[in-house]
Enzyme design. Structure first.
Site, short mmCIF file in Angstrom:
data_model
loop_
_atom_site.label_atom_id
_atom_site.label_comp_id
_atom_site.label_asym_id
_atom_site.label_seq_id
_atom_site.Cartn_x
_atom_site.Cartn_y
_atom_site.Cartn_z
N PHE A 68 83.11 69.95 107.70
CA PHE A 68 84.72 69.18 106.95
C PHE A 68 84.48 68.45 106.08
CE2 PHE A 68 85.48 70.54 111.67
CZ PHE A 68 86.58 71.49 111.27
N ASP A 85 68.13 41.88 88.75
CA ASP A 85 66.00 42.23 88.08
C ASP A 85 67.08 40.79 89.81
OD1 ASP A 85 65.88 43.95 86.39
OD2 ASP A 85 65.16 43.04 85.33
N HIS A 89 61.04 40.56 91.39
CA HIS A 89 60.64 42.27 90.80
C HIS A 89 59.47 42.10 90.02
CE1 HIS A 89 60.75 44.85 88.08
NE2 HIS A 89 61.04 44.41 87.41
MN MN Z 1 64.82 45.65 85.95
#
Ligand code: MN
Length: 272
Positions: A68, A85, A89
């Site tokens: 479904f 970012d 990071h």
């Molecule tokens: Mn990035």
């Protein structure tokens, strides 16, 4: 005062916004690049390891595994397409916030649009300097607290072609605009911005590995609790001042970034 934007005894700013959306006084502009396996993404040179591109994996499509319904697994790197970012990071922000830890109030703020598309047209390695921001401020006023500086470079026009978007030369060196070291330091340490937004694949110039320190926008901004958003589109639809930007990454716990939906609210009729 218009009684329709007053609730109780205090004027309601949100009621004013709702009224603007309903009466075509506020227009919503999508600044996001559609996300697919074809979305141009960063390609690091050897020996560095690359993220995977975005892809969909079918799990069911109204068939035996799910008669479904249709649903997919998504496979993606964090830093794919229009994305944010977060401080963690970068090595300079390793003690900072992950993408889930960024306060929502930092992700919504005034949009300040600085147009250097003419400079970039003649020089794809163009680097934004603090003097360009000072010139902008002389015309439009000081960059406000919690603002997002959106750098319009015209790079969006290359987004239909991975080759043109990355703009690698014969040696595999990418050529795309970014910030000088001094400008990155100024934004990180002197400005009250929440972050910057760019049209290119990353917040640093293509050749930023050769700057000192390497990748200065990442180095200084992420090391000073400022954020970056990339691969923006439709900045030409925004005024230099007066728009609000809404940056919505997924709150990935421990994540160093996330694909994000980015909207701007501007004066004007909403196309719906
Ligand atoms: Mn990035």
């Amino acid at each position: 005062m218009d009684s329709s934007i007053v609730t109780g005894t205090r004027p309601s700013a949100v009621a004013g916004l709702i009224g603007g959306l309903a009466s075509s006084g506020v227009r919503v502009v999508d600044l996001t690049t559609p996300l697919s396996a074809d979305t141009p993404t960063l390609e690091l040179p050897q020996p560095f390891a690359n993220l995977i591109d975005f892809s969909l994996e079918e799990v069911s499509a109204y068939n035996e595994p799910g008669p479904f319904w249709k649903h997919h697994n998504i496979h993606t790197g964090e830093h794919i397409g229009t994305h944010l970012d977060a401080p963690v990071h970068w090595a300079t922000g390793r003690e900072g916030k992950d993408v889930a830890g960024i306060e929502p109030g930092r992700l919504v703020g005034p949009a300040l649009v600085l147009d250097v598309s003419a400079e970039v047209e003649s020089n794809p390695d163009f680097l934004l300097e603090t003097r360009h921001i000072r010139d902008w401020e002389a015309e439009h006023g000081e960059l406000p607290d919690g603002g997002w500086l959106l750098v319009r470079t015209g790079w969006e026009s290359r987004s239909g072609s991975r080759q043109e978007f990355l703009n690698n030369d014969a040696n595999g060196m990418p050529h795309s605009p970014g910030l000088t070291v001094e400008c990155a330091q100024w934004i990180a340490r002197e400005s009250r911005l929440s972050g910057i937004g760019v049209e290119t694949v990353g917040i640093d110039a293509g050749a930023a590995g050769g700057q000192e320190p390497p990748f200065p926008a990442h180095h200084y901004l992420l090391g000073n609790d400022k954020y970056g958003i990339t691969s923006l589109r439709n900045l030409a639809e925004l005024p230099p001042v007066g728009a609000v930007v809404v940056v919505a990454p997924l709150p990935i716990v421990g994540g160093t970034g996330s694909p994000a939906r980015v909207f701007a609210l501007v004066d004007g009729p909403n196309a719906q």
